[in-house]
Every structure is written in structure tokens, then in C-alpha cells.
Design a protein around this motif. Structure first.
Motif, mmCIF file in Angstrom:
data_model
loop_
_atom_site.group_PDB
_atom_site.id
_atom_site.type_symbol
_atom_site.label_atom_id
_atom_site.label_comp_id
_atom_site.label_asym_id
_atom_site.label_seq_id
_atom_site.Cartn_x
_atom_site.Cartn_y
_atom_site.Cartn_z
ATOM 1 N N GLY A 21 0.839 -1.202 0.000
ATOM 2 C CA GLY A 21 0.000 0.000 0.000
ATOM 3 C C GLY A 21 0.874 1.253 0.000
ATOM 4 N N ARG B 109 0.618 -4.941 -5.002
ATOM 5 C CA ARG B 109 0.696 -5.934 -3.928
ATOM 6 C C ARG B 109 1.128 -7.292 -4.480
ATOM 7 N N THR C 241 4.621 2.352 6.215
ATOM 8 C CA THR C 241 3.202 1.982 6.272
ATOM 9 C C THR C 241 2.534 2.972 7.212
ATOM 10 N N ILE C 242 1.338 3.386 6.863
ATOM 11 C CA ILE C 242 0.645 4.281 7.786
ATOM 12 C C ILE C 242 0.302 3.557 9.085
ATOM 13 N N ASP C 243 0.291 2.206 9.033
ATOM 14 C CA ASP C 243 -0.115 1.435 10.217
ATOM 15 C C ASP C 243 0.926 1.442 11.348
ATOM 16 N N MET D 274 -7.783 3.203 9.529
ATOM 17 C CA MET D 274 -7.012 2.027 9.133
ATOM 18 C C MET D 274 -6.218 1.471 10.300
ATOM 19 N N ARG E 91 -4.775 -2.656 10.397
ATOM 20 C CA ARG E 91 -5.188 -4.045 10.136
ATOM 21 C C ARG E 91 -4.976 -4.936 11.359
ATOM 22 N N ASP F 184 -7.456 -10.255 -0.299
ATOM 23 C CA ASP F 184 -6.785 -9.647 -1.449
ATOM 24 C C ASP F 184 -5.653 -10.569 -1.923
ATOM 25 N N PHE G 209 -11.787 -5.882 4.783
ATOM 26 C CA PHE G 209 -12.613 -5.644 5.959
ATOM 27 C C PHE G 209 -14.065 -5.346 5.604
ATOM 28 N N HIS H 211 -9.059 5.414 2.418
ATOM 29 C CA HIS H 211 -7.777 5.729 1.779
ATOM 30 C C HIS H 211 -7.405 7.210 1.811
HETATM 31 O O1 F6P Z 1 -1.004 -1.094 4.201
HETATM 32 C C1 F6P Z 1 -1.744 -0.764 5.305
HETATM 33 C C2 F6P Z 1 -3.161 -0.486 5.009
HETATM 34 O O2 F6P Z 1 -3.235 0.884 5.056
HETATM 35 C C3 F6P Z 1 -4.108 -1.174 5.998
HETATM 36 O O3 F6P Z 1 -4.355 -0.485 7.164
HETATM 37 C C4 F6P Z 1 -5.350 -1.335 5.159
HETATM 38 O O4 F6P Z 1 -6.138 -2.379 5.630
HETATM 39 C C5 F6P Z 1 -4.790 -1.630 3.828
HETATM 40 O O5 F6P Z 1 -3.593 -0.902 3.742
HETATM 41 C C6 F6P Z 1 -5.727 -1.333 2.689
HETATM 42 O O6 F6P Z 1 -5.035 -1.431 1.504
HETATM 43 P P1 F6P Z 1 -5.614 -1.566 0.021
HETATM 44 O O7 F6P Z 1 -7.046 -1.214 0.053
HETATM 45 O O8 F6P Z 1 -4.790 -0.616 -0.762
HETATM 46 O O9 F6P Z 1 -5.354 -2.963 -0.374
#
Ligand code: F6P
Length: 346
Positions: free
Chosen positions: A11, A72, A125-127, A169, A171, A240, A247, A273
């Protein structure tokens, strides 16, 4: 060595371009040419790349997204892809690869490094859930965006005497929820790591109403799928390309349940996003620059198979193998110290 390559995988997040810029400019300082791999591992599989120089990275420090594109794509899925990657590296004379990624990309980097490819990883990662580094590129910007959203929701919650649920966000780890929730003065903060019951949430919100505070803000991380928060009727998630769950929307499930249980009008905002886009904060730009410089310095020093990391105030390194097997979770004590300030439990 004359040439290195840089790629962004997984991401996107604010600050990636600042890292790319730092890698290219530091490379030039050491007389290294840098190739930019397009779209993560996909670009290495398909030999899709572009030479980067001073002018290609000029002015990009403030841009969101990634000028290289991302994907990805999992390079370890098909052994034929691995061979293609090795061939791309060989025919383009790439001496080392800088991989800017989150847990998925860095795990793949470890797998590929084990097959003899010289790699240095950079955590983004923003996480903020990558083990071994205090911060990841992108986190600070995401927290600012979420904090601003909470501030705005507070205004409208108060005007309408409503509960506002905001899903953010996160995960596996609730760093964004906890940090922005605290910064925004949220009344309930929910993270995947902590099991707070639906009953407890209701008790907290009811107590506020009894005390004359006729509005509340609840922040919930998307990965908080505990049964009694998201209800037991959560439908099966699809996955994915990397096997991550897609989610189902804990915010909406929780909002509906709260309204039903408490009889208080409730609205739900899913930030999605929005948290991953836009211009990086000054802190993210500086962190990205420090990581980019250090990654090239590690390559020059021959320290490969590692990830650069923020350790306190200094930039250090950690072996890729130690990064990929685990995730940096929110510590329960830290959560309680920060998030329970409102409930009076601490
Ligand atoms: O990569 C981290 C993240 O921001 C998660 O928190 C989130 O679930 C995911 O990416 C969503 O990514 P995408 O919709 O781009 O697959």
C-alpha cells in the motif's frame, strides 16, 4: 558496484517520494546510478524500470503517493517469477536493491535476499506496525489526517448531540486509532490488540450522557473485529492478492449497534484511503530522508540483508529475518495509560 535500484511495494503512503529522492541523491554522492523499479515486485518480474537522476527527483519531497507506482504482487508465489527477478537484476547489473515496503513487501524481500539478492529494506506503512523500528514512514501524516477529522467530527457531534463513530485504518495494530484518538480527545478508542467489550463501551458513553455531555466520539481501527463489537453476524471476509482480509466495516456495525442499544442518534465516518494520500508532514519527510540516506550508506558499507530503523532518536539497522516474523503491536499498558484518561480508570 555502479548501480542500485529502488522500489516501493504494498500500500502507498505519504513520504515514499521523499525516500526515493534521498536514495537517488545519496547514490549520486557515492557515484551510484539508481534505477527506479515500477510497481513493486511486478516491475522486477517484468523488467519495468526507469533511470532516476537529480532532475527526476527534483521537487518530489512534498508529493504524496509514489512516482514509481506500487502493487501488492507477491514475488514468492510462483518460482518462475523469482527466476525472472534474478534475471532482471543480473542483466541490468543491479548491485543492490532498496526495498521500501510494509510487512508483506519486507517479508518477500527477506525471501529474495535469502536467494542471494543484496537488499536493504526501508519501513513504510501508515499502520506503524513494523517490528524493530519506532516509526514507519507515513504514520505521522496519517495520524495528522485522522486527528483533523476527529476535530471536525467533534464539532458536528456536539451540535447535533450525536455519537460519531470514526473507522480508521489499522489491520493488525491500532497505532493510528490510539495516537489520533488521544490527540483528538476521543471518548472511546478501540484497537485490535485490546478486547474492550460492547458493554464497557456503552457504559462509558452512558456515563458521559449522565454527566451532561450529550455527544461522543468513538474511534475504531478497522481490524477491531472482536465478536461483541462487530456483532457475531459479521459476514465472511474475502481476501486480497496477499491473503489479507478485506474488511467488512466494523465502524458501521458498531454504529448501528450503539444506536440500537443506547437510543442515541449515531453517525459513522469511514476515513479509508484518505489516510494514505496527500502531502507528507515535515516529520515524515525528515524520517523518509534519513532512512533513504542510511539505506544507501548500508549498501556502500556492505551491510545488506537488513532494514534501516528508527531506534530512539538514531537510525540503526535490524536484520530482515528479525523484522518479518512479527508485528509491532500496541502495548496494553501504553493503551491504558493513554486511552483510559477519559474513563477515569487511570
Ligand atoms: O497497508 C496498510 C493499510 O493501510 C491497511 O491499514 C489497510 O487495511 C490496507 O492498507 C488497505 O489497503 P488496500 O485497500 O490498498 O489494499
Amino acid at each position: 558496484m555502479k548501480k542500485i535500484a529502488v522500489m516501493t511495494g504494498g500500500g502507498d503512503c505519504p513520504g515514499l517520494n521523499a525516500v526515493i529522492r534521498a536514495v537517488v541523491l545519496t547514490g549520486l554522492r557515492y557515484n551510484l546510478e539508481t534505477l527506479g523499479i515500477r510497481n513493486g515486485w511486478k516491475g522486477l518480474i517484468e523488467c519495468d524500470m526507469v533511470p532516476l537522476n537529480d532532475s527526476s527527483v527534483s521537487g518530489i519531497i512534498s508529493w504524496g503517493g509514489t512516482i514509481l507506482g506500487t502493487s501488492r504482487t507477491n514475488p514468492l508465489k510462483d518460482p518462475a517469477d523469482l527466476e525472472k527477478i534474478q534475471k532482471t537484476i543480473q542483466i541490468n547489473d543491479i548491485g543492490a536493491l532498496v526495498v521500501i515496503g510494509g510487512d508483506g513487501t519486507l517479508s518477500a524481500a527477506y525471501g529474495i535476499a535469502n536467494r542471494g539478492v543484496p537488499i536493504v529494506g526501508i519501513p513504510k506503512t501508515i499502520d506503524n506496525d513494523i517490528f524493530g523500528t519506532d516509526l514507519t514512514v507515513g504514520f505521522d501524516t496519517a495520524v495528522s489526517i485522522v486527528t483533523e477529522a476527529i476535530d471536525r467530527l467533534h464539532n458536528t457531534a456536539e451540535s447535533h448531540h450525536r455519537i460519531m463513530v470514526i473507522e480508521v485504518m489499522g489491520r493488525n495494530a491500532g497505532w493510528i486509532s490510539l495516537t489520533a484518538g488521544v490527540a483528538g480527545g476521543a471518548d472511546v478508542i478501540l484497537v485490535p490488540e485490546m478486547h474492550i467489550t460492547f458493554e464497557e463501551i456503552c457504559r462509558n458513553l452512558e456515563a458521559r450522557y449522565m454527566a451532561g455531555k450529550k455527544f461522543s466520539v468513538v474511534v475504531v481501527a478497522e481490524g477491531t473485529l472482536h465478536e461483541d463489537i462487530a456483532d457475531t453476524t459479521v459476514p465472511e471476509c474475502d481476501r486480497d492478492e496477499c491473503g489479507h482480509e478485506k474488511f467488512v466495516g466494523v465502524g458501521n456495525l458498531l454504529g448501528k449497534r450503539l444506536e440500537h442499544q443506547l437510543g442515541i442518534e449515531t453517525r459513522v465516518t469511514v476515513l479509508g484511503h484518505v489516510q494514505r494520500g496527500g502531502t507528507p508532514t515535515a516529520s515524515d519527510r525528515v524520517l523518509a530522508t534519513r532512512f533513504g540516506i542510511s539505506a544507501v550508506e548500508q549498501i556502500v558499507a556492505g551491510n545488506i540483508g537488513c532494514m534501516v530503523a528508527l531506534q530512539g532518536t538514531r537510525i540503526g539497522t535490524i536484520p530482515l529475518k528479525d523484522v518479518t516474523s512479527r508485528i509491532k503491536m500496541v502495548d496494553p499498558n501504553f493503551y491504558y495509560d493513554l486511552s483510559m484518561i477519559k474513563s477515569g480508570k487511570r
